[in-house]
Structure formats: C-alpha cells, structure tokens
Design a protein around this motif. Structure first.
Motif, short mmCIF file in Angstrom:
data_model
loop_
_atom_site.label_atom_id
_atom_site.label_comp_id
_atom_site.label_asym_id
_atom_site.label_seq_id
_atom_site.Cartn_x
_atom_site.Cartn_y
_atom_site.Cartn_z
N GLY A 85 7.39 -3.08 -1.61
CA GLY A 85 6.94 -4.02 -0.59
C GLY A 85 7.18 -5.45 -1.01
O GLY A 85 7.35 -5.74 -2.20
N VAL A 118 4.47 0.88 -5.15
CA VAL A 118 4.68 0.80 -3.70
C VAL A 118 5.72 -0.28 -3.43
O VAL A 118 5.53 -1.45 -3.81
N LEU A 135 -3.00 5.58 -1.25
CA LEU A 135 -3.80 4.82 -2.21
C LEU A 135 -5.12 4.38 -1.61
O LEU A 135 -6.16 4.36 -2.28
N LEU A 136 -5.07 4.03 -0.32
CA LEU A 136 -6.25 3.48 0.36
C LEU A 136 -7.14 4.56 0.96
O LEU A 136 -8.06 4.26 1.72
N HIS A 156 1.34 -0.29 -8.48
CA HIS A 156 1.08 1.01 -7.86
C HIS A 156 2.36 1.71 -7.39
O HIS A 156 2.29 2.74 -6.73
N LYS A 188 2.72 5.88 1.09
CA LYS A 188 2.20 5.74 -0.27
C LYS A 188 1.03 4.77 -0.31
O LYS A 188 0.01 5.02 -0.96
N LEU A 189 1.15 3.64 0.40
CA LEU A 189 0.06 2.68 0.44
C LEU A 189 -1.19 3.29 1.09
O LEU A 189 -2.31 3.13 0.59
N ALA A 205 6.96 3.89 2.04
CA ALA A 205 6.07 2.90 1.41
C ALA A 205 4.73 2.83 2.16
O ALA A 205 3.68 2.65 1.54
N LEU A 230 6.93 -3.42 4.31
CA LEU A 230 6.92 -2.13 3.61
C LEU A 230 8.14 -1.33 4.06
O LEU A 230 8.12 -0.70 5.11
N LEU A 285 -6.67 -3.20 -3.99
CA LEU A 285 -5.64 -2.64 -4.85
C LEU A 285 -5.94 -2.90 -6.33
O LEU A 285 -5.66 -2.07 -7.19
N LEU A 325 1.29 -4.28 -5.72
CA LEU A 325 2.14 -3.27 -5.12
C LEU A 325 3.11 -2.70 -6.15
O LEU A 325 3.33 -1.49 -6.22
#
Length: 234
Positions: A124, A122, A152-153, A120, A148-149, A145, A138, A220, A117
């Motif tokens: 958390g 993020v 990414l996913l 990246h 943003k996560l 957050a 988060l 991740l 995290l």
C-alpha cells in the motif's frame, strides 16, 4: 544602552529563521527564508506555489494572511514568486501554527502508515493529498492487499461470496472495506475500487482525514505489539 530595556525587547522574527526553515522541511513545503532588509523581519519566498494555500497573486496571498490572522505582507519578487514578509516572532509562530503544523502532521501520519503497512506485509501507499487528507492506495490482482488488511483488522472473510475480478464484486468489497474502516477510525470513511488495466493492477482507495489515518495507524501499531512477529521471506 540600558540592558534591562534590551532584555525586555521582544524576539525578532529573524531569531526564528531556523525554526521556520525546520518546520518548512518537515512540512515538505518548498520555500526560501531570508532576513529582510530591516534585519528583524523574515522574507519567505514561496517556491511550491501549487501547494500554497492561496493563488499565485499578491491579492490572494494578502487576503489569506488576513483570514489566517497572520501579521504580514505579500509581494512579487523579480521572478514573480510570492514573497511573504513576516515582521514579528508572533507572525512567524502563527504562520507555523496555521499552515505548517497541519502539513507536518499529515506527512508524519502518512509516513507512519506506510511503515506499518510494510511491517505487516500489506502492499500500500499513503499519499498526502493536502494539509488534512491522505489517500491510501491498496493495489493487487484480486485486491489481495484489501483482503490482507481486512484480515489484520479482524475481518478475514471480507471477500466471502464475491468475485473479485468482477466490477460488481470489487464495488461490494469496497463497500465492505468502507464500513470496516469506519469502525476502526470512528467516523465515516470513503472507499472505492478500480479495475486494473494493461499498465496498472486492480486497486482500492481509501480517502482519509489526518485524524482517521492516525487512528488506523494506531490500530496497526497496536497489532504489531500484540501479534507474533510475521514471518518474512528471506
């Protein structure tokens, strides 16, 4: 002495003292390990009773040893700490396997998740909640957050159409996050969102099992390899 007979003797529990101490440290379980009076068994004094798999009574500790199929005995010391006596190398290995290895896995996974995290960018925190559970928090105003996560996913539009400063909007975002993470970890995840207050920001919480958290960490980690390095502020 007959050296062939001596060589055939099984290892004593005491010969595994360092192994047990190392495993306790990795599991972040506070205990003191000493060699018993017979010079072969190990005495494990439980110092973090709140994390123990049994209540702070000799009866509860004895029953747990029996259920876990660990040869041993439990007693109080003079300070009323629980002391487990592990008489053989097999009982030490079984204690590590049954109790400490799950804790080692969950702490290792939480540390990996925190590091990824951070990589990246993020915000958390992965908090260990027991030998098989991790709580991923988060935080951030407007649950940034989470956004943003999710981006990414592969779900950059997760907050589309939602008012993220509104309780209902936060609830719906948590529901979307739940299904996104469920797809990543291949089993049903649990997500909640909590409005902030004067002392804490808005935050979402993901409740994950160790295998779920490991799968999220793997995703991740893969993204860290596949995507260009994220520019970081100087």
């Amino acid at each position: 002495m007959n050296f062939s007979m001596a060589a055939a003797l099984p290892r004593s529990a005491a010969s595994l003292q360092q192994d047990l101490e190392d495993a306790l440290a990795l599991a972040e379980f506070a205990a003191r390990v000493t060699v018993a009076k017979d010079g072969r068994a190990l005495d494990l004094t439980v110092l973090s009773s709140s994390k123990a798999p049994f209540d702070r009574t000799v009866k509860a500790a004895t029953e747990w040893l029996k259920r876990a199929d660990i040869e041993g005995a439990a007693a109080f010391n003079d300070a009323y700490d629980i002391v487990l006596t592990l008489p053989t190398s097999a009982s030490v290995e079984r204690f590590i396997e049954v109790f400490l290895e799950p804790l080692i896995r969950v702490h290792t996974t939480a540390t990996q998740l925190d590091g990824l995290l951070d990589y990246h960018l993020v915000t958390g925190d992965a908090l260990v909640q027991g030998p098989h559970a991790i709580e991923l928090i988060l935080p951030g105003d407007g649950l940034d957050a989470v956004v943003k996560l999710a981006s990414l996913l592969g779900a950059p539009s997760i907050a589309e159409g939602l008012q993220l400063h509104d309780r209902e909007g936060m609830r719906r975002l948590a529901d979307r996050l739940k299904w996104l993470i469920t797809g990543v970890v291949q089993s049903t995840a649990r997500a909640t969102a909590v409005p902030g207050c004067a002392h804490a920001p808005d935050h979402a919480t993901l409740d994950l099992t160790t295998p779920q958290a490991r799968l999220l960490a793997q995703r991740l980690a893969q993204l860290a390899q596949d995507l260009p390095a994220v520019s970081r502020p100087t």
